[in-house]
Structures are given as structure tokens and as C-alpha cells.
Design a protein around this motif. Sequence first.
Motif, PDB file in Angstrom:
ATOM      1  N   HIS A 151       0.711  -1.258   0.136  1.00 15.68           N
ATOM      2  CA  HIS A 151      -0.118   0.085  -0.185  1.00 15.68           C
ATOM      3  C   HIS A 151       0.920   1.192   0.089  1.00 15.68           C
ATOM      4  O   HIS A 151       0.678   2.133  -0.669  1.00 15.68           O
ATOM      5  CB  HIS A 151      -0.935   0.024   1.286  1.00 15.68           C
ATOM      6  CG  HIS A 151      -1.788   1.209   1.587  1.00 15.68           C
ATOM      7  ND1 HIS A 151      -3.198   1.361   0.923  1.00 15.68           N
ATOM      8  CD2 HIS A 151      -1.553   2.447   1.806  1.00 15.68           C
ATOM      9  CE1 HIS A 151      -3.478   2.534   1.286  1.00 15.68           C
ATOM     10  NE2 HIS A 151      -2.665   3.294   1.752  1.00 15.68           N
ATOM     11  N   HIS A 155       1.693   4.303  -3.095  1.00 18.85           N
ATOM     12  CA  HIS A 155       1.345   5.743  -3.162  1.00 18.85           C
ATOM     13  C   HIS A 155       2.583   6.367  -3.966  1.00 18.85           C
ATOM     14  O   HIS A 155       2.156   7.614  -4.463  1.00 18.85           O
ATOM     15  CB  HIS A 155       1.480   6.437  -1.639  1.00 18.85           C
ATOM     16  CG  HIS A 155       0.182   6.178  -0.868  1.00 18.85           C
ATOM     17  ND1 HIS A 155      -0.613   7.331  -1.280  1.00 18.85           N
ATOM     18  CD2 HIS A 155      -0.518   5.513   0.103  1.00 18.85           C
ATOM     19  CE1 HIS A 155      -1.597   6.918  -0.301  1.00 18.85           C
ATOM     20  NE2 HIS A 155      -1.539   5.909   0.405  1.00 18.85           N
ATOM     21  N   HIS A 163      -0.417  11.002   2.564  1.00 18.74           N
ATOM     22  CA  HIS A 163      -1.345  10.645   3.362  1.00 18.74           C
ATOM     23  C   HIS A 163      -2.201  11.952   3.636  1.00 18.74           C
ATOM     24  O   HIS A 163      -3.327  11.836   3.669  1.00 18.74           O
ATOM     25  CB  HIS A 163      -1.088   9.923   4.693  1.00 18.74           C
ATOM     26  CG  HIS A 163      -0.729   8.540   4.458  1.00 18.74           C
ATOM     27  ND1 HIS A 163       0.373   8.119   4.084  1.00 18.74           N
ATOM     28  CD2 HIS A 163      -1.527   7.322   4.498  1.00 18.74           C
ATOM     29  CE1 HIS A 163       0.383   6.789   3.803  1.00 18.74           C
ATOM     30  NE2 HIS A 163      -0.636   6.288   3.963  1.00 18.74           N
ATOM     31  N   THR A 166      -5.012  12.821   0.893  1.00 13.69           N
ATOM     32  CA  THR A 166      -5.618  11.696   0.333  1.00 13.69           C
ATOM     33  C   THR A 166      -7.375  11.772   0.577  1.00 13.69           C
ATOM     34  O   THR A 166      -7.659  12.751   1.281  1.00 13.69           O
ATOM     35  CB  THR A 166      -5.043  10.521   0.655  1.00 13.69           C
ATOM     36  OG1 THR A 166      -5.610   9.243  -0.194  1.00 13.69           O
ATOM     37  CG2 THR A 166      -5.138  10.024   2.172  1.00 13.69           C
ATOM     38  N   GLU A 171      -7.141   5.977  -1.321  1.00 12.25           N
ATOM     39  CA  GLU A 171      -6.734   5.031  -0.556  1.00 12.25           C
ATOM     40  C   GLU A 171      -7.092   3.796  -1.182  1.00 12.25           C
ATOM     41  O   GLU A 171      -6.162   2.732  -0.950  1.00 12.25           O
ATOM     42  CB  GLU A 171      -7.070   5.286   1.120  1.00 12.25           C
ATOM     43  CG  GLU A 171      -6.548   6.612   1.740  1.00 12.25           C
ATOM     44  CD  GLU A 171      -5.202   6.147   1.984  1.00 12.25           C
ATOM     45  OE1 GLU A 171      -4.662   5.025   2.177  1.00 12.25           O
ATOM     46  OE2 GLU A 171      -4.367   7.228   1.488  1.00 12.25           O
ATOM     47  N   ASP A 175      -4.619   0.566  -1.880  1.00 11.01           N
ATOM     48  CA  ASP A 175      -4.834  -0.710  -1.476  1.00 11.01           C
ATOM     49  C   ASP A 175      -4.872  -1.720  -2.705  1.00 11.01           C
ATOM     50  O   ASP A 175      -4.174  -3.004  -2.322  1.00 11.01           O
ATOM     51  CB  ASP A 175      -6.273  -0.990  -0.737  1.00 11.01           C
ATOM     52  CG  ASP A 175      -6.649   0.033   0.424  1.00 11.01           C
ATOM     53  OD1 ASP A 175      -5.372  -0.152   1.014  1.00 11.01           O
ATOM     54  OD2 ASP A 175      -7.682   0.332   0.859  1.00 11.01           O
ATOM     55  N   HIS A 207      -9.457   8.214   4.983  1.00 10.46           N
ATOM     56  CA  HIS A 207      -9.407   6.563   4.741  1.00 10.46           C
ATOM     57  C   HIS A 207     -10.570   5.863   4.594  1.00 10.46           C
ATOM     58  O   HIS A 207     -10.751   4.815   4.109  1.00 10.46           O
ATOM     59  CB  HIS A 207      -8.517   5.903   5.593  1.00 10.46           C
ATOM     60  CG  HIS A 207      -6.896   6.298   5.743  1.00 10.46           C
ATOM     61  ND1 HIS A 207      -6.642   7.706   5.688  1.00 10.46           N
ATOM     62  CD2 HIS A 207      -5.739   5.500   5.271  1.00 10.46           C
ATOM     63  CE1 HIS A 207      -5.246   7.662   5.408  1.00 10.46           C
ATOM     64  NE2 HIS A 207      -4.760   6.504   5.130  1.00 10.46           N
TER      65      HIS A 207
END
Length: 242
Positions: A151, A155, A163, A166, A171, A175, A207
Motif C-alpha cells: 500500500h 502511493h 496521506h 488523500t 486510499e 490498496d 481513509h
Amino acid sequence: MTIHSLEQTRQRLARLAMGVVLVASMTWPVVAREPGPPGKPGTTWNAPHHGTRQTTPPRAAQPKRAEPIRRGMQARPDPRYRPAANFAELQAIAGEVARASGRKINWKLRHGENPGPLVRIRGTLADCTITIHPLAAQKLPANTWAFLFGHEFAHLTEQLGVHSETNPEVELKADIAGARYAMAAGFRLDAFLGWVLTEPNKETSSHGSLHRRVDSIAKRFGIRQEAIRAQAQLYSRYRARH
């Protein structure tokens, strides 16, 4: 009998003996052995019957040893449930997932702070650092780390931002891409999703819902919910025993 007669008799006997030897040599093949290296069979041939060189049959080929199991992980208890053995194994897992991405990633792995995030990546493909929670490093299953690393790498490889910038859709893309990397490295997605189901269903604006992400990933890869629940039960039993 005269001396002359004795000499004639001796000559006839000599010719007779020579004939017997000649007949014997033409009738019975002589087997000779050529010395070979110590401990190895030599080479045999027939002579002088037909003079054809024959090699002794080779020893039966020994079956090849099975290829070493990937990184020796399966030599220890099942990596789907057990924690990583040490920091070196975590580094090995990250390296395998990075290679499986098909991209050149220059990465470093280090312990973060407690309290702190479970896992985080900073930097670029040319120079990035993955930070992992020190306690989680001792407790999370080895298999789980493969998908967490996947994961984080996604990115960067998929240009999905950091993060703090995001959202749940981004996300989920990380994944899915990261799951492909981990699976390509030989890790089990059903076991990872089962592990997620044993964790509290956190939900954040960046998320989304953890368990809803499990459903979306499972649908994307065609994994049945029953299989995921079965893995969750297995992990719960393992955790209860340890």
C-alpha cells in the motif's frame, strides 16, 4: 625313435597347441576393464571378438532437491498469522514487495515513534523511508506487513500523493495496487483481509471505513466473504493461543 623323429613330433605338438589357443581366443570374448577414477565405475569393452567399446550404464540420476522455500519463511510457523521474526525479516518482506512492483524503488525501513502511525512512507521513488510502529513490528503477522508495505509503495508508484492529501477513493487505489504487489511476491490476500476484520472498524475522512475497504478489495479480486471470515477466525484463534 630317432632324434629327427622326436624333433618332428615336438613341432607337431607345438603347432597343435597354437591352434588350440587361436580357437579359444576366437570363441570366448575377453572382458577387460579400463581403470576409472577412484570411487567411479570404469569402462568395459569386449575383445577381441568384435572389438566394440561399451560404456557401463550411468548411475540413475538423483532427483533434484526442491528449490528453497522463499526466504525460509514457511520453515517457521505459518506467516499468515505469526508475527515477523525480527526486523531483518520485515526488511526482507519490504524488499520482495518492492521488487514485485516492477519499479525501481530506493527505500529504507526504520522504527517510528510510540505513539505514532502504524506505517507511513515519506520521500520519492529515488529515496524513500518507510516508518513502522515499533510495537506493531513485533505483533502484526508477517503476511500483513507485505500488504501494508505494498500500500505504501503504491502511493509512490501510482502517484497517489501523501496521506495528508488523500481521500477514501485514493486510499482504495493504493490498496488495490499494493495488493497486486504483495500477491506477486507470494503473499495471501485472503489472510490479510481476514486480519483486517479482526481489527476495530475505524473510519476517517481520509481513509474511509476499514471494513468497507475490505469488501471493496475482495470484490475487485473475486475473493468470497466466507473465505475472508474463515481467515479471520483462524487468526483470532492463533492470537488467543499466543
